[in-house]
Design a protein around this motif. Structure first.
Motif, short mmCIF file in Angstrom:
data_model
loop_
_atom_site.label_atom_id
_atom_site.label_comp_id
_atom_site.label_asym_id
_atom_site.label_seq_id
_atom_site.Cartn_x
_atom_site.Cartn_y
_atom_site.Cartn_z
N UNK B 26 0.80 -1.23 0.00
CA UNK B 26 0.00 0.00 0.00
C UNK B 26 0.83 1.28 0.00
N UNK B 27 2.05 1.18 0.53
CA UNK B 27 2.93 2.35 0.58
C UNK B 27 2.33 3.50 1.39
N UNK B 63 -5.43 -11.32 5.34
CA UNK B 63 -4.61 -10.12 5.12
C UNK B 63 -4.55 -9.77 3.63
N UNK B 64 -4.31 -10.77 2.81
CA UNK B 64 -4.24 -10.49 1.36
C UNK B 64 -5.59 -10.00 0.84
N UNK B 69 -9.08 -5.71 -1.05
CA UNK B 69 -10.30 -4.90 -0.82
C UNK B 69 -9.96 -3.42 -0.76
N UNK B 70 -8.84 -3.12 -0.11
CA UNK B 70 -8.43 -1.72 -0.01
C UNK B 70 -8.22 -1.13 -1.41
N UNK B 71 -7.55 -1.88 -2.27
CA UNK B 71 -7.31 -1.39 -3.63
C UNK B 71 -8.62 -1.24 -4.40
N UNK B 72 -9.53 -2.20 -4.20
CA UNK B 72 -10.82 -2.12 -4.90
C UNK B 72 -11.59 -0.87 -4.47
N UNK B 76 -12.65 2.47 -6.79
CA UNK B 76 -14.01 3.02 -6.93
C UNK B 76 -14.03 4.48 -6.48
N UNK B 77 -13.37 4.75 -5.34
CA UNK B 77 -13.35 6.11 -4.81
C UNK B 77 -12.66 7.06 -5.80
N UNK B 78 -11.54 6.61 -6.35
CA UNK B 78 -10.81 7.45 -7.31
C UNK B 78 -11.65 7.75 -8.54
N UNK B 79 -12.42 6.73 -8.96
CA UNK B 79 -13.25 6.92 -10.15
C UNK B 79 -14.23 8.07 -9.93
N UNK B 80 -14.93 8.04 -8.77
CA UNK B 80 -15.93 9.07 -8.51
C UNK B 80 -15.28 10.42 -8.24
#
Lengths: 114, 187
Positions: B26-27, B63-64, B69-72, B76-80
């Motif tokens: 995640x960095x 954990x994986x 899920x975090x990336x998903x 979605x958030x970035x798209x909106x």
């Protein structure tokens, strides 16, 4: 050095890095662990197991809910049909329906063995 | 069924590595902590009834999944956000790529002149090399060699075939070796 040895050299360095994580991170991780364990204890104590199970198995829960709904509807229909038959018998009988609500009539029937 | 003490000991042993796993993926310090916390909660709330021997594999899978899920959610958030944000052009002017992040990580230690800086430099270069790996290769490498899962267990956690795990690990080792050789590091 083969691949396995190379990989283990890398992971040994990473292990050293985890030992040198700063106190803010390690204490936060410990706090998170305690919080998770406390949440697990609370859940166990409050008996939320059924809710968790339904959350983990949504399809089985849905099928069970549908089955209960269908069984309830069928029971209601049968009761409704039985009541309808009694109503029809009452209305087609020579005896007026008011007679069944009359307490004296019921006593008279018992006493005459009818 | 694992006792609370067993779960506590297991989590205490794995939490730091889990944090580093999340950091590599995640960095972001705070997001990594959030993901580890979610994984811990899910393990305790849903799988506390499992035997202690099954906890390592379960935890790595959780954990994986939390990382994915975090990336998903971020996608979605970035798209909106991009759809409605007038700042879109400004964001694109300064993209924070993996290359810049890993370069920052290396330079963080490269300027330290104190004793022991060399080992810190090595560590920073190794971590930067891991960050630059493709995500699936990094995941396979860390699970297989750091978490010491066997090939079948790694495949189960990653949701792929054992052959894919072997391929990912082989490529990851080669990429890391090439990167470290380029930086003049011998292990």
């Amino acid at each position: 050095m083969n691949d396995e040895e190379f990989a283990h050299s890398i992971t040994a360095t990473l292990n050293q890095a985890t030992r040198e994580l700063g106190t803010p991170v390690t204490s936060r991780l410990s706090e998170m662990r305690r919080h998770a364990l406390a949440a697990g204890r609370d859940q166990h104590r409050n008996g939320h197991g059924v809710l968790v199970w339904t959350h983990d198995h949504p399809w089985i829960t849905l099928i069970m809910a549908v089955c209960i709904g269908v069984a309830g509807w069928a029971g209601f229909q049968r009761q409704y049909t039985d009541n309808g038959e009694v109503d029809i018998q009452l209305l087609t009988d020579d005896l007026p329906p008011q007679a069944y609500a009359d307490g004296d009539f019921a006593t008279w029937l018992k006493s005459h063995g009818r | 069924m694992a006792s609370h003490l067993e779960i506590d000991q297991f989590l205490a042993g794995v939490e730091r590595r889990a944090f580093k796993h999340a950091m590599f993926a995640l960095q972001d310090h705070h997001n990594a902590l959030d993901v580890v916390q979610n994984a811990m909660l899910k393990l305790v709330e849903r799988y506390a009834g499992k035997p202690a021997a099954e906890l390592p594999l379960l935890f790595q899978r959780i954990l994986q999944n939390c990382i994915h899920d975090h990336f998903r959610r971020a996608k979605v958030r970035d798209f909106w956000v991009r759809l409605v944000s007038p700042l879109q052009e400004r964001d694109e002017e300064n993209p924070e790529t993996l290359e810049t992040l890993s370069a920052n990580l290396e330079s963080q230690w490269a300027e330290t002149p104190e004793q022991g800086a060399s080992s810190h430099q090595h560590l920073a270069i190794i971590e930067a090399a891991l960050i630059e790996l493709p995500p699936r290769q990094r995941e396979a490498f860390l699970l297989r060699y750091w978490e010491e899962l066997d090939v079948a267990e790694t495949a189960a956690v990653m949701g792929c075939s054992e052959g894919s795990v072997k391929t990912h690990c082989f490529r990851a080792v080669n990429a890391l070796a090439a990167r470290l050789k380029k930086k003049g590091i011998t292990l």
